[in-house]
Write a protein that holds these residues in place. Structure first.
Motif, PDB file in Angstrom:
ATOM      1  N   ARG A 136       0.833  -1.193   0.000  1.00  0.00           N
ATOM      2  CA  ARG A 136       0.000   0.000   0.000  1.00  0.00           C
ATOM      3  C   ARG A 136       0.875   1.252   0.000  1.00  0.00           C
ATOM      4  O   ARG A 136       1.992   1.229   0.513  1.00  0.00           O
ATOM      5  CB  ARG A 136      -0.933  -0.027   1.212  1.00  0.00           C
ATOM      6  N   ALA A 189      -5.182   3.414  10.119  1.00  0.00           N
ATOM      7  CA  ALA A 189      -6.381   3.002   9.390  1.00  0.00           C
ATOM      8  C   ALA A 189      -6.018   2.189   8.156  1.00  0.00           C
ATOM      9  O   ALA A 189      -6.661   1.170   7.858  1.00  0.00           O
ATOM     10  CB  ALA A 189      -7.202   4.235   8.997  1.00  0.00           C
ATOM     11  N   ARG A 192      -4.884  -1.314   9.082  1.00  0.00           N
ATOM     12  CA  ARG A 192      -5.951  -2.198   9.549  1.00  0.00           C
ATOM     13  C   ARG A 192      -6.986  -2.524   8.488  1.00  0.00           C
ATOM     14  O   ARG A 192      -7.566  -3.618   8.502  1.00  0.00           O
ATOM     15  CB  ARG A 192      -6.657  -1.541  10.739  1.00  0.00           C
ATOM     16  N   SER A 193      -7.224  -1.579   7.554  1.00  0.00           N
ATOM     17  CA  SER A 193      -8.419  -1.706   6.719  1.00  0.00           C
ATOM     18  C   SER A 193      -8.179  -1.686   5.221  1.00  0.00           C
ATOM     19  O   SER A 193      -9.046  -2.138   4.464  1.00  0.00           O
ATOM     20  CB  SER A 193      -9.404  -0.563   7.057  1.00  0.00           C
ATOM     21  N   ALA A 194      -7.060  -1.145   4.758  1.00  0.00           N
ATOM     22  CA  ALA A 194      -6.887  -0.946   3.318  1.00  0.00           C
ATOM     23  C   ALA A 194      -6.570  -2.254   2.613  1.00  0.00           C
ATOM     24  O   ALA A 194      -5.796  -3.082   3.109  1.00  0.00           O
ATOM     25  CB  ALA A 194      -5.785   0.072   3.058  1.00  0.00           C
ATOM     26  N   TRP A 200      -3.398   6.005  -1.176  1.00  0.00           N
ATOM     27  CA  TRP A 200      -4.204   6.919  -0.386  1.00  0.00           C
ATOM     28  C   TRP A 200      -3.510   8.278  -0.289  1.00  0.00           C
ATOM     29  O   TRP A 200      -2.302   8.340  -0.127  1.00  0.00           O
ATOM     30  CB  TRP A 200      -4.432   6.328   1.014  1.00  0.00           C
ATOM     31  N   GLU A 255     -13.216   6.181   2.591  1.00  0.00           N
ATOM     32  CA  GLU A 255     -13.005   4.740   2.737  1.00  0.00           C
ATOM     33  C   GLU A 255     -12.174   4.374   3.960  1.00  0.00           C
ATOM     34  O   GLU A 255     -12.327   3.272   4.499  1.00  0.00           O
ATOM     35  CB  GLU A 255     -12.368   4.192   1.461  1.00  0.00           C
ATOM     36  N   MET A 256     -11.304   5.273   4.404  1.00  0.00           N
ATOM     37  CA  MET A 256     -10.486   4.986   5.579  1.00  0.00           C
ATOM     38  C   MET A 256     -11.041   5.642   6.851  1.00  0.00           C
ATOM     39  O   MET A 256     -10.513   5.425   7.936  1.00  0.00           O
ATOM     40  CB  MET A 256      -9.050   5.468   5.354  1.00  0.00           C
ATOM     41  N   TRP A 258     -10.812   8.694   7.673  1.00  0.00           N
ATOM     42  CA  TRP A 258      -9.795   9.626   8.179  1.00  0.00           C
ATOM     43  C   TRP A 258     -10.374  11.021   8.281  1.00  0.00           C
ATOM     44  O   TRP A 258     -10.895  11.563   7.304  1.00  0.00           O
ATOM     45  CB  TRP A 258      -8.591   9.610   7.240  1.00  0.00           C
TER      46      TRP A 258
END
Length: 294
Positions: A136, A189, A192-194, A200, A255-256, A258
């Protein structure tokens, strides 16, 4: 959930110290890459020997971690490409830190094809290799706050020397910006999630560079001629002073989840400079209507 082991490359740096603390608070076991002769890794974390200038050393250094976060300095094309290849070979999941300058000029978002500024012309290839391997990428813009970054380290000293804040060429050039303390929540974030192979944008606002110059010059500014070499204080990133961007982070926010806490770089920096005894105008301490929040 059991603690995860994270290796942070650049853990002793401006962003890395805050990233290390943020991940430690979140329950991660933090280690830092320790290059020979470099700033020592905080003794609160485990030191792992390795050196970005010695890419083969990164394979062993990064192997076996649940996550590797690359916050290390940009070196050059050969070392940066060899370095990302070595980290990919190590096999640990990774977050690579790039920069909004890789996207080029204009209105840009997470899904735009990069057109990097020549100063970092190979960084899109670093991104491509990382993304193709399922890692990522996060792209901050101008990082500021807590006494560091381009404004404090480059713009303020030049303003003190010349008696005015300096920008290059015409006014109205914008940069994407983010406060250093808003970065750890985004990296957490993404960790944990992407999904693998995603990118990003870490941009909290788009700020006028001449407005930053007016801040550090207490209202007095100099437009440096574009055809002349930039002052030595600006030399490391001189060409970027002409790169106008309006960078969106809408996808990242949506999506995150943030939500950056700092969305007014001028006011934040003015308060910080005033607290340090630097002269600032009262109007700089309030809301900056010229900022564009993406």
């Amino acid at each position: 959930m059991s603690p995860s082991d994270v290796l942070i490359i650049g853990s002793a740096g401006y962003v890395g110290t805050r990233m290390s603390a943020g991940f430690a608070r979140a329950g991660y076991r933090v280690a830092g890459l320790q290059r020979p002769g470099g700033t020592p890794v905080d003794p609160a974390y485990r030191a792992v020997p390795g050196d970005l200038a010695d890419p083969p050393s990164l394979v062993e250094a990064a192997r076996g971690f649940d996550l590797v976060i690359h916050l290390g300095a940009i070196l050059d094309e050969r070392l940066d490409l060899a370095g990302v290849d070595a980290l990919i070979e190590a096999g640990s999941p990774m977050i690579i830190t790039s920069g909004s300058d890789v996207l080029g000029a204009g209105h840009v978002d997470e899904d735009d094809v990069p057109h990097p500024h020549p100063l970092v012309g190979w960084r899109d290839e670093v991104e491509r290799r990382a993304l193709a391997a399922g890692h990522r990428v996060i792209r901050p813009g101008l990082i500021y706050g807590s006494g560091g970054g381009v404004v404090q380290n480059m713009m303020v000293p030049l303003a003190q020397r010349l008696g005015a804040g300096v920008y290059v060429g015409e006014p109205d050039v914008r940069w994407g910006a983010v406060h250093v303390d808003d970065l750890p929540p985004l990296y957490l974030a993404v960790a944990r999630s992407a999904a693998p192979g995603t990118v990003w944008n870490a941009i909290a606002e788009n700020v006028l560079v001449d407005r930053l110059a007016a801040l550090v010059g207490c209202g007095r500014t100099i437009s440096w001629p574009e055809h002349e070499d930039v002052p030595p204080e600006y030399a490391p990133i001189g060409g970027l002073f002409r790169l106008h961007q309006v960078v969106s982070s809408q996808k990242t926010r949506r999506e995150m989840g943030w939500v950056p806490r700092h969305t007014d770089a001028v006011a934040s920096l003015a308060q910080e400079l005033a607290a340090a005894g630097f002269p600032v105008r009262p109007e700089d301490l309030g809301h900056n209507p010229a900022a564009i929040v993406p």
